[in-house]
Design an enzyme around this catalytic site. Structure first.
Site, PDB file in Angstrom:
ATOM      1  N   ASP A 314       2.355   5.438  -5.329  1.00 17.86           N
ATOM      2  CA  ASP A 314       3.213   4.375  -5.855  1.00 17.86           C
ATOM      3  C   ASP A 314       2.565   3.008  -5.669  1.00 17.86           C
ATOM      4  OD1 ASP A 314       3.527   4.682  -3.039  1.00 17.86           O
ATOM      5  OD2 ASP A 314       5.305   3.408  -3.107  1.00 17.86           O
ATOM      6  N   GLU A 315       3.022   2.057  -6.433  1.00 16.49           N
ATOM      7  CA  GLU A 315       2.679   0.639  -6.282  1.00 16.49           C
ATOM      8  C   GLU A 315       1.173   0.395  -6.103  1.00 16.49           C
ATOM      9  OE1 GLU A 315       6.840  -1.058  -4.415  1.00 16.49           O
ATOM     10  OE2 GLU A 315       5.410  -0.148  -3.031  1.00 16.49           O
TER      11      GLU A 315
END
Length: 511
Positions: A314-315
């Protein structure tokens, strides 16, 4: 509905907890007949299996301090509390609980089912059964039958030990709280920008240096391999499977600070104690990156008997899309090489998820249709989905703007909002059979101790557990909030702090 037993003083005002007062709601609860009363003469009877005896001993350890009774665990005799393994329509985790004047019998096909049945039995007894000193009783279990199987096989809770480090004993305390509500997966977020929390022999500075701090600049900490094995063992004794996560290619500053060679420019950044995200990335073009990943996954897989290994994903804002796809194409086969199944945050669907991989969706109700469709397309192509929508089940979100702990980037998440949705129908275009279950993440930017964890988990966690366990037809906020309110007395007995939401009718709801 009080019952007296020869030699015991009758207590006419005592009445047992109704069978349908349990959280998560059982598949069926049919009351009838006399209650059973646990007395000084009660035995816990188990069949010859080591697993059934283990569940029996666990139950005895819960009941003995508050009742003051010996409650021997034995394979002999009849009556009392009986734990029985037998083939039946229970699946891997279901059970049947039969209660009447002469005893309580919990029947399951597998030990996990016996254990879950014991959690139901706990909730049918007065809340004082949870106390660690002798209480007056009486210890009545309502008569009737509960038959129960879970809706989903993945009912998880994630604990972020990277932003703030939690000790083995603190993790064990949370495991016990998860077990009460039939949670069966403990997802440990073991690495992030602020701290690396698991010893890796081939890269020792990951833990000793990368684990030496935390958000706010505290001393941090890490688990030795023996520590991690103890968490895994303890979780298994409560029928939870540990799913370890090494987040990559982003959320990696602790690793980058520990080894300069992992950086594209060969320069190690300083340790990080803030709370920003998205600024770090492993160097996708360097071969040493994949040596590092291989070593870490190899050592972690060897410590982890469970099926899954979470690779984050993620991210990764500092990783180009092309590099992200390249990285995931290289890393997912490494997970398979060491016998594990890939789990990743739902951004993994922006690459090509490995066959059998699971994508954990953490978006919001308002996440773009395009992003949701990417997850749905992967689901239609065989990727399983775990639902963790941040504005529903992120347990670190503030309840209201006045909540002293937590964050609010996904909005405020009161108790009703966290419960009042159906996982099977949540993401448009995702086939219901692609939904593996639900998971409640607990990120720890603002959480420093067990009291903080508990205040944010309770009362939302039991609702997430019910979303994972109970049938869609039984999910009803108006009925649930009454059952939830009745749990408060048990949390008090267990010393669990909780948020007294005005949405829940605390007090005056019966036992």
């Amino acid at each position: 509905m009080a019952a007296s037993v020869t030699g015991a003083a009758p207590t006419p005002q005592a009445s047992p907890t109704p069978l349908d007062r349990v959280v998560p709601a059982p598949a069926s609860a049919d009351p009838g007949g006399s209650p059973y009363r646990i007395t000084r003469g009660t035995h816990i009877r188990v069949d010859g299996s080591r697993e059934a005896r283990g569940v029996g001993e666990y139950l005895a350890r819960i009941l003995r301090p508050s009742t003051g009774y010996r409650l021997p665990v034995t394979a002999q005799g009849a009556g009392g509390i009986r734990l029985r393994l037998a083939e039946g329509p229970f699946g891997a985790e279901g059970y049947r609980l039969d209660s009447g004047r002469h005893g309580v019998t919990i029947t399951a096909a597998r030990p996990a089912g016996l254990f879950h049945g014991v959690q139901t039995l706990r909730q049918l007894l007065p809340a004082a059964v949870e106390k660690d000193s002798v209480q007056p009783g009486p210890w009545l279990v309502a008569g009737g039958t509960i038959t129960d199987t879970p809706r989903y096989g993945w009912r998880g809770a994630m604990l972020d030990v990277s932003r703030h480090f939690f000790t083995v004993d603190q993790v064990k305390r949370y495991i016990d709280q998860l077990a009460l509500y039939k949670i069966n997966k403990l997802h440990l977020h073991l690495s992030d920008d602020q701290g690396w929390r698991i010893a890796v022999d081939s890269w020792p500075r990951l833990a000793t240096y990368g684990g030496s701090t935390e958000v706010g600049g505290g001393p941090g900490g890490y688990y030795t391999k023996a520590d991690y094995k103890e968490i895994v063992r303890y979780a298994a004794s409560r029928y939870l499977e540990v799913v370890p996560e090494i987040d990559m290619p982003g959320h990696t500053n602790a690793a980058l600070a520990s080894y300069a060679d992992l950086n594209c420019d060969g320069v190690a950044p300083p340790l990080y104690t803030g709370t920003e995200v998205g600024f770090s990335s492993l160097c996708v073009g360097k071969e040493i990156t994949y040596d590092f990943v291989d070593d870490v996954i190899r050592e972690l897989a060897a410590l982890t008997p469970g099926r899954y290994l979470h690779i984050g994903g993620d991210e990764a804002h500092s990783t180009s899309h092309e590099d992200y796809v390249t990285f995931m194409d290289r890393v997912q086969p490494i997970v398979a090489k060491y016998g594990k199944t890939v789990v990743g945050w739902h951004q993994l669907t922006g690459a090509t998820p490995a066959k059998g991989a699971l994508a954990q969706y953490w978006g919001l109700d308002g996440t773009s249709a395009e992003e949701k469709e990417r997850v749905a397309e992967a689901a239609r192509n065989g990727t399983g989905v775990i639902l963790s929508p941040a504005d529903r089940v992120y347990l670190d979100m503030k309840y209201t703007k006045e909540t002293p702990l937590g964050l609010s980037w996904a909005g405020y998440v009161e108790v009703k909002r966290s419960y009042d949705w159906d996982p099977g129908a949540y993401l448009p275009g995702v086939p219901e059979n692609a939904v593996r279950g639900v998971e409640a993440p607990m990120w720890s930017e603002t959480l420093e101790n067990s009291g903080h964890i508990e205040f944010m988990a309770f009362p939302r966690l039991p609702g997430v557990a019910e979303l994972g366990w109970s049938s869609a037809a039984s999910l009803d906020w108006e009925r649930y909030k009454v059952r939830l309110a009745a749990q408060a007395e048990r949390w008090d007995a267990l010393g669990i702090d909780y948020y007294r939401s005005p949405q829940v009718p605390w007090g005056g709801t019966g036992k």
